[in-house]
Scaffold this motif. Structure first.
Motif, short mmCIF file in Angstrom:
data_model
loop_
_atom_site.label_atom_id
_atom_site.label_comp_id
_atom_site.label_asym_id
_atom_site.label_seq_id
_atom_site.Cartn_x
_atom_site.Cartn_y
_atom_site.Cartn_z
N TYR A 212 1.33 15.19 6.12
CA TYR A 212 2.36 15.51 5.42
C TYR A 212 3.30 14.62 5.50
CZ TYR A 212 6.47 18.05 2.41
OH TYR A 212 6.62 18.40 1.71
N ILE A 213 3.11 13.99 6.85
CA ILE A 213 3.64 12.61 6.82
C ILE A 213 3.31 11.03 6.17
CG2 ILE A 213 4.68 10.76 8.30
CD1 ILE A 213 6.20 12.64 9.94
N GLY A 214 2.09 11.15 5.99
CA GLY A 214 0.95 10.37 6.10
C GLY A 214 1.40 10.82 4.84
N ASP A 215 0.76 11.56 3.93
CA ASP A 215 1.37 11.97 2.07
C ASP A 215 2.42 11.83 1.44
OD1 ASP A 215 -1.46 13.12 2.92
OD2 ASP A 215 -0.75 14.85 2.31
N GLU A 225 0.08 3.35 9.17
CA GLU A 225 -0.90 3.07 10.35
C GLU A 225 -1.24 4.82 11.51
OE1 GLU A 225 -1.10 0.30 13.04
OE2 GLU A 225 -1.19 -1.18 12.13
N MET A 226 -1.17 5.60 11.56
CA MET A 226 -0.67 6.71 12.78
C MET A 226 -1.64 6.87 13.26
SD MET A 226 -0.39 10.60 11.56
CE MET A 226 0.69 9.18 9.47
N ASP A 227 -1.07 6.87 14.96
CA ASP A 227 -1.67 6.42 16.22
C ASP A 227 -2.02 8.06 16.31
OD1 ASP A 227 -1.09 4.32 16.40
OD2 ASP A 227 0.78 4.73 17.73
N GLU A 228 -2.64 8.52 17.72
CA GLU A 228 -3.40 9.03 17.70
C GLU A 228 -2.06 10.39 18.48
OE1 GLU A 228 -6.75 10.47 18.40
OE2 GLU A 228 -6.87 9.34 16.59
N ALA A 229 -1.96 11.55 18.54
CA ALA A 229 -1.25 12.10 19.01
C ALA A 229 -1.38 11.86 21.10
CB ALA A 229 -1.25 13.94 18.82
N ARG A 245 3.44 3.74 11.61
CA ARG A 245 4.22 2.43 11.58
C ARG A 245 3.43 1.72 10.22
NH1 ARG A 245 2.65 2.55 16.67
NH2 ARG A 245 0.01 1.51 15.54
N GLY A 246 4.76 1.44 9.32
CA GLY A 246 4.12 1.12 7.70
C GLY A 246 5.14 0.08 7.66
N THR A 247 4.17 -1.09 6.41
CA THR A 247 5.50 -2.19 5.82
C THR A 247 5.21 -1.51 4.17
OG1 THR A 247 3.45 -4.07 7.04
CG2 THR A 247 5.08 -4.06 4.81
N MET A 248 7.17 -1.98 4.43
CA MET A 248 7.70 -1.43 3.22
C MET A 248 7.47 -1.54 1.60
SD MET A 248 11.61 0.50 4.04
CE MET A 248 11.68 0.24 2.49
N LEU A 249 6.51 -1.53 0.55
CA LEU A 249 6.64 -2.11 -1.19
C LEU A 249 7.88 -3.01 -1.16
CD1 LEU A 249 5.01 0.97 -3.06
CD2 LEU A 249 3.89 -1.64 -2.14
N PRO A 250 7.72 -4.23 -1.55
CA PRO A 250 8.78 -5.51 -1.66
C PRO A 250 10.12 -4.53 -2.91
CG PRO A 250 6.84 -5.92 -2.59
CD PRO A 250 6.52 -4.88 -2.12
N ASN A 251 9.10 -3.76 -3.16
CA ASN A 251 11.59 -3.24 -4.27
C ASN A 251 11.14 -1.97 -4.08
OD1 ASN A 251 8.64 -1.97 -5.31
ND2 ASN A 251 8.75 -2.79 -7.25
N LEU A 252 10.87 -1.33 -3.20
CA LEU A 252 10.90 0.35 -2.21
C LEU A 252 12.60 -0.12 -1.97
CD1 LEU A 252 9.87 2.44 -1.89
CD2 LEU A 252 9.05 1.87 0.47
N LYS A 253 13.40 1.26 -2.55
CA LYS A 253 14.79 1.55 -2.33
C LYS A 253 14.35 2.21 -0.38
CE LYS A 253 17.00 0.11 -5.33
NZ LYS A 253 16.20 -1.51 -6.40
#
Length: 353
Positions: A212-215, A225-229, A245-253
């Motif tokens: 759900y979080i990934g979606d 990226e998502m680690d194993e549980a 963990r992730g890198t946000m798109l540049p213009n994302l609020k």
């Protein structure tokens, strides 16, 4: 920006005492595995709100994402070292069986709703009220010593009330457009020298939350990226957790990320909109700030935040503490076991009091 002034811990605690007496807003907190404690103090009793998470201060947000987020303005920021003291073993805690029938019926109606296909999972909780003689500061000290790997806090606003807690769950951390969050679900009691044995229900529940979080985040990130549980211990309980963990798109609020993540499936359900409606219609009390979120907004730099889900918390008023306990309900849930799980969880906060 008022850089944190380094103070003696006692000086910070004395100021907190005065704020509680005089009705002035503050937040006192320590981050997980940290030895510093921070106090954010507001100079007057005005009730401020965060509109889009670009403000500076300490955010305190309710479960209902339609309601306003309270903001404590950082008129003063103080910090001190907090030295961990080994906590004494708690005596066995007498548990109250009242409310059992109501909770079991609540769980049954949740399972019924899931079987109709409207929900995959719903998190259902209850409130326990106990008389308390300990001061809020004493309660906080006990929490900080007992749960060093949690976000421990004491919050006060005269128009909101006094809350404190020690939560194991990060909602989101953002720094330089880099995002961290976690997928946390499933619970088993901690037994000395034994590894947790996860059943199918727990593993599926945690996978559901991760997917759900990934979606939800996929469209907001350059990469994710998502680690194993893995099994993580929080006090007398085990949970399953995956780091994200992730890198946000540049213009994302930032507010779009928060909107995507709150309320999380770990405190609400899947799909979250339908689960939130079911909770508000069927739980026999109003959650207010339980399962909301709280933490630092833009205190070190604009766009830098550190927010935690408000779990393992209590509200203190008029000599009473309200404690909240809940669990994730799926089609595989057993109503009686769910009651026992809430009883196990209640020991965490009852032991503090």
């Amino acid at each position: 920006m008022h850089y944190p002034k380094t103070k003696d811990l006692q000086e910070i605690l004395d100021r907190v005492e005065v704020c509680l007496e005089e009705g002035l807003p503050f937040a006192l907190y320590r981050k997980p595995n940290d030895d510093e404690i921070f106090g954010i103090f507001q100079a007057d009793a005005t009730l401020h709100h965060s509109m889009d998470f670009t403000e500076k201060g300490f955010a305190f947000a309710p479960f209902d994402s339609e309601e306003k987020v309270v903001l404590i303005q950082p008129d003063d920021i103080w910090k001190s070292e907090f030295h961990f003291e080994a906590s004494l073993a708690t005596n066995s805690i007498p548990l109250d069986e009242s409310g059992q029938e109501a909770h079991i019926n609540l769980v049954k109606s949740g399972i019924k709703e899931i079987k109709k296909g409207r929900l995959q999972k719903v998190v259902l909780s209850r409130k326990i009220e106990v008389t308390v003689s300990k001061s809020p500061i004493k309660i906080l000290k006990t929490l900080l010593n007992k749960y060093p790997n949690a976000f421990g806090y004491l919050f006060h606003h005269p128009k909101v009330g006094v809350w404190c807690g020690a939560t194991p769950e990060t909602l989101v951390k953002v720094k330089d457009k880099k995002l961290q969050t976690m997928s946390l679900a499933a619970t088993l009691p901690y037994i000395e020298n034994e590894k947790p044995k996860w059943g199918k229900k727990e593993i599926e529940e945690q996978q559901m939350v991760s997917e759900y979080i990934g979606d939800k985040l996929a469209h907001t990130m350059e990469r994710l990226e998502m680690d194993e549980a893995e099994s993580v211990r929080a006090g007398n309980l085990w949970h399953l957790r995956s780091e994200v963990r992730g890198t946000m798109l540049p213009n994302l609020k930032v507010r779009e990320v928060i909107r995507a993540l709150h309320p999380t499936p770990a405190v609400c359900g899947i799909p979250t909109g339908e689960a939130a409606q079911f909770i508000q219609a069927n739980e026999n009390y109003k959650r207010t700030f339980y399962t909301g979120f709280l933490g630092e907004l833009n205190l070190k730099a604009q766009g830098e935040l550190s927010l935690f889900v408000n779990l393992r918390c209590m509200q203190l008023e008029n000599g009473k503490a309200s404690i909240f306990v809940g669990g994730g309900i799926t089609e595989a849930s057993n109503p009686e076991s769910e009651w026992v799980e809430t009883q196990n969880k209640s020991k965490t906060m009852l032991g503090i009091l």
